[in-house]
Design an enzyme around this catalytic site. Structure first.
Site, PDB file in Angstrom:
ATOM      1  N   LYS A   4       2.352  -3.633   7.088  1.00 59.13           N
ATOM      2  CA  LYS A   4       2.482  -3.739   5.677  1.00 59.13           C
ATOM      3  C   LYS A   4       4.054  -3.417   5.378  1.00 59.13           C
ATOM      4  O   LYS A   4       4.691  -4.038   4.521  1.00 59.13           O
ATOM      5  CB  LYS A   4       1.521  -2.781   4.843  1.00 59.13           C
ATOM      6  CG  LYS A   4       0.146  -3.199   5.182  1.00 59.13           C
ATOM      7  CD  LYS A   4       0.014  -4.641   4.435  1.00 59.13           C
ATOM      8  CE  LYS A   4       0.178  -4.518   2.784  1.00 59.13           C
ATOM      9  NZ  LYS A   4      -0.563  -5.938   2.621  1.00 59.13           N
TER      10      LYS A   4
ATOM     11  N   TYR B 118      -1.230  -0.361  11.057  1.00 58.18           N
ATOM     12  CA  TYR B 118      -1.742  -1.158   9.686  1.00 58.18           C
ATOM     13  C   TYR B 118      -0.464  -0.937   8.909  1.00 58.18           C
ATOM     14  O   TYR B 118       0.184  -1.823   8.403  1.00 58.18           O
ATOM     15  CB  TYR B 118      -2.923  -0.656   9.179  1.00 58.18           C
ATOM     16  CG  TYR B 118      -3.174  -0.891   7.638  1.00 58.18           C
ATOM     17  CD1 TYR B 118      -3.207  -2.164   7.233  1.00 58.18           C
ATOM     18  CD2 TYR B 118      -3.205  -0.001   6.603  1.00 58.18           C
ATOM     19  CE1 TYR B 118      -3.173  -2.449   5.861  1.00 58.18           C
ATOM     20  CE2 TYR B 118      -3.310  -0.202   5.530  1.00 58.18           C
ATOM     21  CZ  TYR B 118      -3.300  -1.529   4.952  1.00 58.18           C
ATOM     22  OH  TYR B 118      -3.366  -1.790   3.654  1.00 58.18           O
TER      23      TYR B 118
ATOM     24  N   THR C 170       0.950  -1.138  -0.034  1.00 58.51           N
ATOM     25  CA  THR C 170      -0.039   0.052  -0.018  1.00 58.51           C
ATOM     26  C   THR C 170       0.904   1.143   0.185  1.00 58.51           C
ATOM     27  O   THR C 170       1.986   1.221   0.531  1.00 58.51           O
ATOM     28  CB  THR C 170      -0.895   0.145   1.181  1.00 58.51           C
ATOM     29  OG1 THR C 170      -1.184   1.495   1.354  1.00 58.51           O
ATOM     30  CG2 THR C 170      -0.112  -0.556   2.529  1.00 58.51           C
ATOM     31  N   ASP C 171       0.331   2.489  -0.528  1.00 59.30           N
ATOM     32  CA  ASP C 171       1.198   3.581  -0.320  1.00 59.30           C
ATOM     33  C   ASP C 171       1.227   4.103   0.947  1.00 59.30           C
ATOM     34  O   ASP C 171       1.902   4.965   1.362  1.00 59.30           O
ATOM     35  CB  ASP C 171       0.430   4.731  -1.513  1.00 59.30           C
ATOM     36  CG  ASP C 171      -1.011   4.981  -0.994  1.00 59.30           C
ATOM     37  OD1 ASP C 171      -1.550   4.369  -0.005  1.00 59.30           O
ATOM     38  OD2 ASP C 171      -1.684   5.818  -1.683  1.00 59.30           O
ATOM     39  N   GLU C 172       0.380   3.718   1.887  1.00 60.03           N
ATOM     40  CA  GLU C 172       0.458   3.989   3.470  1.00 60.03           C
ATOM     41  C   GLU C 172       1.748   3.755   3.863  1.00 60.03           C
ATOM     42  O   GLU C 172       2.082   4.249   5.038  1.00 60.03           O
ATOM     43  CB  GLU C 172      -0.556   3.607   4.120  1.00 60.03           C
ATOM     44  CG  GLU C 172      -1.897   3.742   3.554  1.00 60.03           C
ATOM     45  CD  GLU C 172      -3.319   3.541   4.237  1.00 60.03           C
ATOM     46  OE1 GLU C 172      -3.232   3.544   5.597  1.00 60.03           O
ATOM     47  OE2 GLU C 172      -4.572   3.153   3.640  1.00 60.03           O
TER      48      GLU C 172
HETATM   49  P1  NAD Z   1      -9.628  -7.237   2.694  1.00 55.76           P
HETATM   50  O1  NAD Z   1      -9.806  -6.764   4.277  1.00 55.76           O
HETATM   51  O2  NAD Z   1     -11.145  -6.916   1.906  1.00 55.76           O
HETATM   52  O3  NAD Z   1      -9.653  -8.528   2.493  1.00 55.76           O
HETATM   53  C1  NAD Z   1      -8.631  -9.262   3.135  1.00 55.76           C
HETATM   54  C2  NAD Z   1      -8.749 -10.639   3.044  1.00 55.76           C
HETATM   55  O4  NAD Z   1      -7.581 -11.527   3.440  1.00 55.76           O
HETATM   56  C3  NAD Z   1     -10.141 -11.214   3.472  1.00 55.76           C
HETATM   57  O5  NAD Z   1     -10.915 -12.236   2.506  1.00 55.76           O
HETATM   58  C4  NAD Z   1      -9.529 -12.114   4.658  1.00 55.76           C
HETATM   59  O6  NAD Z   1     -10.613 -13.198   4.903  1.00 55.76           O
HETATM   60  C5  NAD Z   1      -8.380 -12.614   4.125  1.00 55.76           C
HETATM   61  N1  NAD Z   1      -7.500 -12.977   5.576  1.00 55.76           N
HETATM   62  C6  NAD Z   1      -7.338 -12.297   6.499  1.00 55.76           C
HETATM   63  N2  NAD Z   1      -6.299 -12.828   7.464  1.00 55.76           N
HETATM   64  C7  NAD Z   1      -6.073 -13.809   6.718  1.00 55.76           C
HETATM   65  C8  NAD Z   1      -5.177 -15.048   6.971  1.00 55.76           C
HETATM   66  N3  NAD Z   1      -4.531 -15.134   8.272  1.00 55.76           N
HETATM   67  N4  NAD Z   1      -5.210 -16.041   6.123  1.00 55.76           N
HETATM   68  C9  NAD Z   1      -5.670 -16.231   4.931  1.00 55.76           C
HETATM   69  N5  NAD Z   1      -6.728 -15.150   4.503  1.00 55.76           N
HETATM   70  C10 NAD Z   1      -6.788 -14.088   5.430  1.00 55.76           C
HETATM   71  O7  NAD Z   1      -8.702  -6.432   2.005  1.00 55.76           O
HETATM   72  P2  NAD Z   1      -8.588  -5.484   0.438  1.00 55.76           P
HETATM   73  O8  NAD Z   1      -8.882  -4.333   0.675  1.00 55.76           O
HETATM   74  O9  NAD Z   1      -8.821  -6.395  -0.507  1.00 55.76           O
HETATM   75  O10 NAD Z   1      -6.958  -5.540   0.511  1.00 55.76           O
HETATM   76  C11 NAD Z   1      -6.147  -6.580   0.013  1.00 55.76           C
HETATM   77  C12 NAD Z   1      -4.725  -6.140  -0.071  1.00 55.76           C
HETATM   78  O11 NAD Z   1      -4.268  -5.017  -0.836  1.00 55.76           O
HETATM   79  C13 NAD Z   1      -4.210  -5.979   1.309  1.00 55.76           C
HETATM   80  O12 NAD Z   1      -2.882  -6.634   1.476  1.00 55.76           O
HETATM   81  C14 NAD Z   1      -4.108  -4.502   1.464  1.00 55.76           C
HETATM   82  O13 NAD Z   1      -3.002  -4.236   2.429  1.00 55.76           O
HETATM   83  C15 NAD Z   1      -3.882  -4.003   0.297  1.00 55.76           C
HETATM   84  N6  NAD Z   1      -4.359  -2.789  -0.321  1.00 55.76           N
HETATM   85  C16 NAD Z   1      -5.486  -2.268  -0.179  1.00 55.76           C
HETATM   86  C17 NAD Z   1      -6.055  -1.053  -0.423  1.00 55.76           C
HETATM   87  C18 NAD Z   1      -7.490  -0.762  -0.410  1.00 55.76           C
HETATM   88  O14 NAD Z   1      -7.913   0.482  -0.823  1.00 55.76           O
HETATM   89  N7  NAD Z   1      -8.487  -1.529  -0.038  1.00 55.76           N
HETATM   90  C19 NAD Z   1      -5.084  -0.186  -0.945  1.00 55.76           C
HETATM   91  C20 NAD Z   1      -3.676  -0.422  -1.030  1.00 55.76           C
HETATM   92  C21 NAD Z   1      -3.490  -1.706  -0.940  1.00 55.76           C
HETATM   93  P1  TYD Z   2     -10.473   4.081   4.770  1.00 56.20           P
HETATM   94  O1  TYD Z   2     -11.460   3.838   3.613  1.00 56.20           O
HETATM   95  O2  TYD Z   2     -10.505   3.658   6.145  1.00 56.20           O
HETATM   96  O3  TYD Z   2      -9.222   4.182   3.930  1.00 56.20           O
HETATM   97  P2  TYD Z   2      -7.658   4.446   4.414  1.00 56.20           P
HETATM   98  O4  TYD Z   2      -7.660   4.822   5.972  1.00 56.20           O
HETATM   99  O5  TYD Z   2      -6.865   3.323   4.276  1.00 56.20           O
HETATM  100  O6  TYD Z   2      -7.128   5.683   3.521  1.00 56.20           O
HETATM  101  O7  TYD Z   2     -10.414   5.742   4.760  1.00 56.20           O
HETATM  102  C1  TYD Z   2     -10.366   6.739   3.608  1.00 56.20           C
HETATM  103  C2  TYD Z   2     -10.455   8.061   4.296  1.00 56.20           C
HETATM  104  O8  TYD Z   2     -11.653   8.349   4.721  1.00 56.20           O
HETATM  105  C3  TYD Z   2      -9.469   8.447   5.206  1.00 56.20           C
HETATM  106  O9  TYD Z   2      -8.767   9.440   5.459  1.00 56.20           O
HETATM  107  C4  TYD Z   2     -10.386   8.288   6.742  1.00 56.20           C
HETATM  108  C5  TYD Z   2     -11.815   8.807   6.188  1.00 56.20           C
HETATM  109  N1  TYD Z   2     -12.798   8.162   6.945  1.00 56.20           N
HETATM  110  C6  TYD Z   2     -13.756   9.040   7.400  1.00 56.20           C
HETATM  111  O10 TYD Z   2     -13.781  10.408   7.399  1.00 56.20           O
HETATM  112  N2  TYD Z   2     -14.800   8.331   8.121  1.00 56.20           N
HETATM  113  C7  TYD Z   2     -14.863   7.205   8.095  1.00 56.20           C
HETATM  114  O11 TYD Z   2     -15.933   6.431   8.887  1.00 56.20           O
HETATM  115  C8  TYD Z   2     -13.990   6.210   7.577  1.00 56.20           C
HETATM  116  C9  TYD Z   2     -14.217   4.726   7.536  1.00 56.20           C
HETATM  117  C10 TYD Z   2     -13.044   6.873   6.672  1.00 56.20           C
END
Ligand code: NAD
Ligand code: TYD
Length: 337
Positions: free
Chosen positions: A157, A153, A126-128
């Protein structure tokens, strides 16, 4: 015939990636490995679960006794590693599981990938991990930006990124690391800002906006993310890191207002609530390196958010079953609204 192990394939991004790959590559066998935590569900794959090239495996990435025999048996060619605890707010209230899943889980997978000599390990990060940018619109995260994670988090990562890098440097494990900006699109779990807003606005419920709502995120449609990973897994030189983002910066307030207006509701639904601890001000990606590899996003924020809102309107049964279950308790505890 290639065997592709997708970890976390029952979650949001992994779930979209599994469908993308099963549809696009009928000659690949796609293995979706997931523990089915609160964030994972298999109903999203009803349309592909009977395909000959789709397989589901319930397993815990942090459990060596489950992972090693699986690699020994299946001899995967690729590992695309999405599985993680992914919600910043949950990491603030309970960091421990983030270390177990995101750090230990990644290391268990790396050991197995190394022992059974996979062709490539793609680590979805992630960019975070870069920390936060200030509000100067001319500053971006590049692949050379130092890692300065601010939440438990993003720290977990970043730790996993360093482990992946070390397995490349020390053991020569072929790998890529991708660092993506905030995703949105179909099957996004309704605890994250965009699906939370859509689902609450549709139910005429207040939308919690942290602080003053001026924090900025760089939004990427999940299908553009899937295409980027497809490109990286097949074309990127091993050892390289790629940032993924499409220059779609919006303040949180802009995002929430866009959704409210698209659904014809009132801005009175916005409720400013106490800010998130350590809330990163701004994320913004410079995707030049990935563009040079051949990637171009297909959605703008406007086309992507319209498609996403329509998807949530058309698939109410999917998110309604989630918000009516355990998730309701989480919401009440998190927001006290
Ligand atoms: P999500 O939380 O929707 O899904 C995570 C999945 O991992 C779930 O299906 C969960 O059951 C599974 N999981 C959790 N613990 C596990 C374990 N111990 N063994 C096997 N499976 C397990 O997450 P997402 O939003 O789809 O993100 C996927 C990946 O992308 C993550 O690694 C996250 O850090 C990265 N990412 C997400 C975003 C975003 O905006 N959502 C952005 C950048 C990077
Ligand atoms: P989120 O979807 O949790 O993603 P991330 O923290 O990984 O960027 O949040 C996106 C942005 O929205 C973040 O700046 C936090 C804000 N946010 C709210 O203002 N209210 C909310 O209830 C949530 C979940 C997020």
């Amino acid at each position: 015939m290639k065997k592709v192990l997708v970890t976390g394939g029952a979650g949001f991004i992994g779930g979209n990636f599994v469908r993308y790959m099963a549809d696009k590559y009928s000659d690949y066998q796609i293995y979706n490995l997931d523990l089915l935590t609160y964030a994972g569900d298999l109903t999203k794959h009803r349309d592909i679960e009977n395909k000959a090239n789709y397989h589901f495996i319930k397993a815990d990435i942090a459990n060596r006794d489950e992972i090693k025999p699986l690699f020994e048996k299946e001899r995967f060619d690729y590992v695309i590693h999405f599985a993680a605890e992914s919600h910043v707010d949950r990491s603030i209230t309970d960091p421990e599981i983030f270390i177990r899943t995101n750090v230990l889980g990644t290391q268990v997978l790396l050991d197995a990938a190394r022992e059974f000599a996979v062709t490539k390990f793609v680590h979805v990060s992630t960019d975070e991990v870069y920390g936060e940018l200030d509000f100067d619109p001319n500053t971006f995260f590049t692949e050379d930006t130092p890692l300065q994670p601010n939440s438990p988090y993003s720290a977990s990562k970043a730790s996993s990124d360093f482990l992946v890098r070390s397995y490349y440097e020390t053991y020569g494990l072929p790998m890529n690391i991708t660092r993506c900006s905030n995703n949105y699109g179909p099957y996004h779990f309704p605890e994250k800002l965009i699906p939370l807003t859509i689902s609450r606005v549709l139910n005429d419920q207040k939308v919690p906006v942290y602080g003053d709502g001026k924090n900025i995120r760089d939004w990427l449609h999940v299908i553009d993310h899937c295409a980027a990973i497809d490109l990286v897994m097949h074309k990127a030189p091993s050892g390289e890191v790629y940032n993924i983002g499409g220059h779609n910066e919006r303040t949180n307030l802009e995002v929430v207002k866009t959704i409210i207006h698209a659904l014809g509701k009132s801005e009175d639904l916005i409720e400013f609530v106490e800010d998130r601890l350590g809330h990163d001000k701004r994320y913004a990606i410079d995707p030049t390196k990935l563009e040079q590899l051949g990637w171009k996003p297909t959605y703008t924020f406007e086309t992507g958010i319209a498609q996403t809102i329509q998807w949530y309107l058309d698939n109410k049964e999917w998110w309604e079953q989630i918000i009516s279950g355990e998730y309701q308790k989480y919401f009440e505890k998190q927001y006290a609204m």
